[in-house]
Write a protein that holds these residues in place. Sequence first.
Motif, PDB file in Angstrom:
ATOM      1  N   ARG A   1      -0.771  -3.195  -8.628  1.00 50.02           N
ATOM      2  CA  ARG A   1      -0.477  -3.591  -7.245  1.00 50.02           C
ATOM      3  C   ARG A   1      -1.770  -3.818  -6.454  1.00 50.02           C
ATOM      4  O   ARG A   1      -1.892  -4.786  -5.703  1.00 50.02           O
ATOM      5  N   LEU A   2      -2.737  -2.915  -6.633  1.00 49.07           N
ATOM      6  CA  LEU A   2      -3.999  -3.066  -5.912  1.00 49.07           C
ATOM      7  C   LEU A   2      -4.771  -4.294  -6.375  1.00 49.07           C
ATOM      8  O   LEU A   2      -5.393  -4.985  -5.560  1.00 49.07           O
ATOM      9  N   ARG A   3      -4.740  -4.591  -7.669  1.00 47.91           N
ATOM     10  CA  ARG A   3      -5.411  -5.798  -8.166  1.00 47.91           C
ATOM     11  C   ARG A   3      -4.799  -7.039  -7.520  1.00 47.91           C
ATOM     12  O   ARG A   3      -5.508  -7.966  -7.153  1.00 47.91           O
ATOM     13  N   GLY A   4      -3.485  -7.037  -7.381  1.00 50.88           N
ATOM     14  CA  GLY A   4      -2.824  -8.153  -6.714  1.00 50.88           C
ATOM     15  C   GLY A   4      -3.246  -8.279  -5.255  1.00 50.88           C
ATOM     16  O   GLY A   4      -3.473  -9.387  -4.757  1.00 50.88           O
ATOM     17  N   LEU A   5      -3.358  -7.141  -4.583  1.00 51.76           N
ATOM     18  CA  LEU A   5      -3.786  -7.174  -3.181  1.00 51.76           C
ATOM     19  C   LEU A   5      -5.222  -7.668  -3.050  1.00 51.76           C
ATOM     20  O   LEU A   5      -5.531  -8.470  -2.166  1.00 51.76           O
ATOM     21  N   VAL A   6      -6.103  -7.203  -3.930  1.00 52.84           N
ATOM     22  CA  VAL A   6      -7.496  -7.653  -3.876  1.00 52.84           C
ATOM     23  C   VAL A   6      -7.571  -9.156  -4.147  1.00 52.84           C
ATOM     24  O   VAL A   6      -8.344  -9.867  -3.523  1.00 52.84           O
ATOM     25  N   SER A   7      -6.734  -9.624  -5.046  1.00 51.38           N
ATOM     26  CA  SER A   7      -6.705 -11.060  -5.330  1.00 51.38           C
ATOM     27  C   SER A   7      -6.238 -11.847  -4.109  1.00 51.38           C
ATOM     28  O   SER A   7      -6.765 -12.911  -3.804  1.00 51.38           O
ATOM     29  N   SER A   8      -5.259 -11.306  -3.401  1.00 52.18           N
ATOM     30  CA  SER A   8      -4.735 -11.984  -2.214  1.00 52.18           C
ATOM     31  C   SER A   8      -5.640 -11.838  -0.997  1.00 52.18           C
ATOM     32  O   SER A   8      -5.680 -12.713  -0.137  1.00 52.18           O
ATOM     33  N   PHE A   9      -6.338 -10.704  -0.912  1.00 54.17           N
ATOM     34  CA  PHE A   9      -7.198 -10.407   0.235  1.00 54.17           C
ATOM     35  C   PHE A   9      -8.594 -10.014  -0.263  1.00 54.17           C
ATOM     36  O   PHE A   9      -8.993  -8.850  -0.151  1.00 54.17           O
ATOM     37  N   PRO A  10      -9.342 -10.975  -0.829  1.00 53.52           N
ATOM     38  CA  PRO A  10     -10.625 -10.630  -1.451  1.00 53.52           C
ATOM     39  C   PRO A  10     -11.685 -10.125  -0.473  1.00 53.52           C
ATOM     40  O   PRO A  10     -12.645  -9.491  -0.888  1.00 53.52           O
ATOM     41  N   HIS A  11     -11.511 -10.360   0.811  1.00 55.74           N
ATOM     42  CA  HIS A  11     -12.512  -9.956   1.791  1.00 55.74           C
ATOM     43  C   HIS A  11     -12.270  -8.549   2.339  1.00 55.74           C
ATOM     44  O   HIS A  11     -13.104  -8.026   3.086  1.00 55.74           O
ATOM     45  N   ASP A  12     -11.160  -7.933   1.972  1.00 57.64           N
ATOM     46  CA  ASP A  12     -10.808  -6.604   2.475  1.00 57.64           C
ATOM     47  C   ASP A  12     -11.483  -5.541   1.610  1.00 57.64           C
ATOM     48  O   ASP A  12     -11.025  -5.230   0.501  1.00 57.64           O
TER      49      ASP A  12
ATOM     50  N   ALA B   1       3.563   9.698  -7.926  1.00 56.09           N
ATOM     51  CA  ALA B   1       4.475   9.886  -9.062  1.00 56.09           C
ATOM     52  C   ALA B   1       3.751   9.797 -10.405  1.00 56.09           C
ATOM     53  O   ALA B   1       4.385   9.882 -11.448  1.00 56.09           O
ATOM     54  N   GLY B   2       2.441   9.584 -10.372  1.00 53.28           N
ATOM     55  CA  GLY B   2       1.679   9.509 -11.612  1.00 53.28           C
ATOM     56  C   GLY B   2       1.731   8.156 -12.300  1.00 53.28           C
ATOM     57  O   GLY B   2       1.336   8.038 -13.459  1.00 53.28           O
ATOM     58  N   ARG B   3       2.203   7.147 -11.601  1.00 50.11           N
ATOM     59  CA  ARG B   3       2.273   5.793 -12.173  1.00 50.11           C
ATOM     60  C   ARG B   3       0.979   5.032 -11.844  1.00 50.11           C
ATOM     61  O   ARG B   3       0.990   4.034 -11.116  1.00 50.11           O
ATOM     62  N   VAL B   4      -0.111   5.509 -12.421  1.00 51.23           N
ATOM     63  CA  VAL B   4      -1.432   4.952 -12.129  1.00 51.23           C
ATOM     64  C   VAL B   4      -1.542   3.478 -12.549  1.00 51.23           C
ATOM     65  O   VAL B   4      -2.064   2.666 -11.781  1.00 51.23           O
TER      66      VAL B   4
ATOM     67  N   LEU C   1       0.826  -1.211   0.000  1.00 52.99           N
ATOM     68  CA  LEU C   1       0.000   0.000   0.000  1.00 52.99           C
ATOM     69  C   LEU C   1       0.863   1.266   0.000  1.00 52.99           C
ATOM     70  O   LEU C   1       0.506   2.258  -0.636  1.00 52.99           O
ATOM     71  N   SER C   2       2.014   1.216   0.679  1.00 54.81           N
ATOM     72  CA  SER C   2       2.932   2.356   0.642  1.00 54.81           C
ATOM     73  C   SER C   2       3.455   2.574  -0.776  1.00 54.81           C
ATOM     74  O   SER C   2       3.568   3.710  -1.243  1.00 54.81           O
ATOM     75  N   ARG C   3       3.734   1.479  -1.468  1.00 56.41           N
ATOM     76  CA  ARG C   3       4.189   1.586  -2.859  1.00 56.41           C
ATOM     77  C   ARG C   3       3.071   2.110  -3.760  1.00 56.41           C
ATOM     78  O   ARG C   3       3.336   2.861  -4.690  1.00 56.41           O
ATOM     79  N   VAL C   4       1.839   1.698  -3.479  1.00 56.40           N
ATOM     80  CA  VAL C   4       0.701   2.213  -4.249  1.00 56.40           C
ATOM     81  C   VAL C   4       0.621   3.721  -4.087  1.00 56.40           C
ATOM     82  O   VAL C   4       0.456   4.454  -5.068  1.00 56.40           O
ATOM     83  N   ASP C   5       0.734   4.195  -2.841  1.00 61.43           N
ATOM     84  CA  ASP C   5       0.695   5.633  -2.582  1.00 61.43           C
ATOM     85  C   ASP C   5       1.821   6.346  -3.325  1.00 61.43           C
ATOM     86  O   ASP C   5       1.611   7.409  -3.932  1.00 61.43           O
ATOM     87  N   ALA C   6       3.017   5.776  -3.308  1.00 63.35           N
ATOM     88  CA  ALA C   6       4.157   6.381  -4.007  1.00 63.35           C
ATOM     89  C   ALA C   6       3.927   6.379  -5.520  1.00 63.35           C
ATOM     90  O   ALA C   6       4.236   7.371  -6.201  1.00 63.35           O
TER      91      ALA C   6
END
Length: 175
Positions: free
Chosen positions: A25-36, A16-19, A7-12
């Motif tokens: 990164r967020l898609r990977g997190l949602v895949s790993s933590f689908p209930h969050d 920096a405009g690297r949408v 999440l810190s990397r997502v914020d960075a």
Amino acid sequence: MSQQNTLSRVDADLAAGRVPLARQRLRGLVSSFPHDLTLRRRLAGVYRLYGDAAEAGRWMYLEEDRCPEETAAFEERYGSPARRMRALAWRGPEALAASVCAEERLAAVRAARAAELGRPVDWDEPASYREDADEEHGPDGDGWTVGGVLAGLGCLAGTVAFVAVWVTGVLALFS
């Protein structure tokens, strides 16, 4: 890498405009933590940066404060309950949802698909709710297709060539 580090990397990335990288990164997190649900909410925010209402609606679908326009765009893009189940990328029973609203929405989508099929479906078994799960048999065998004929001819030509080389080799051994 831990969820907090990601999440810190997502914020960075966003700063920096690297949408696209933040989205990945967020898609990977949602895949790993689908209930969050907070991860889903953040992913919806990234899709809003793209102007993609359907995907924002997809990731906010389980929230009580979802946007009606985004929800409608999601439901239009993923027109059937089977497609919505797949798009929501949920795993496990609805009871794992972080809110009553999310649990109810998940149960409603699952119930709609089960009603279409006339049998129970399970979030953990995508084969139980996939689009073609309501078909009892495989694809119709209504006749030959151009692709099928070409594939058959290719196999036949390969077999003839193999046999010709083999016969030529055997004859060369004895001559």
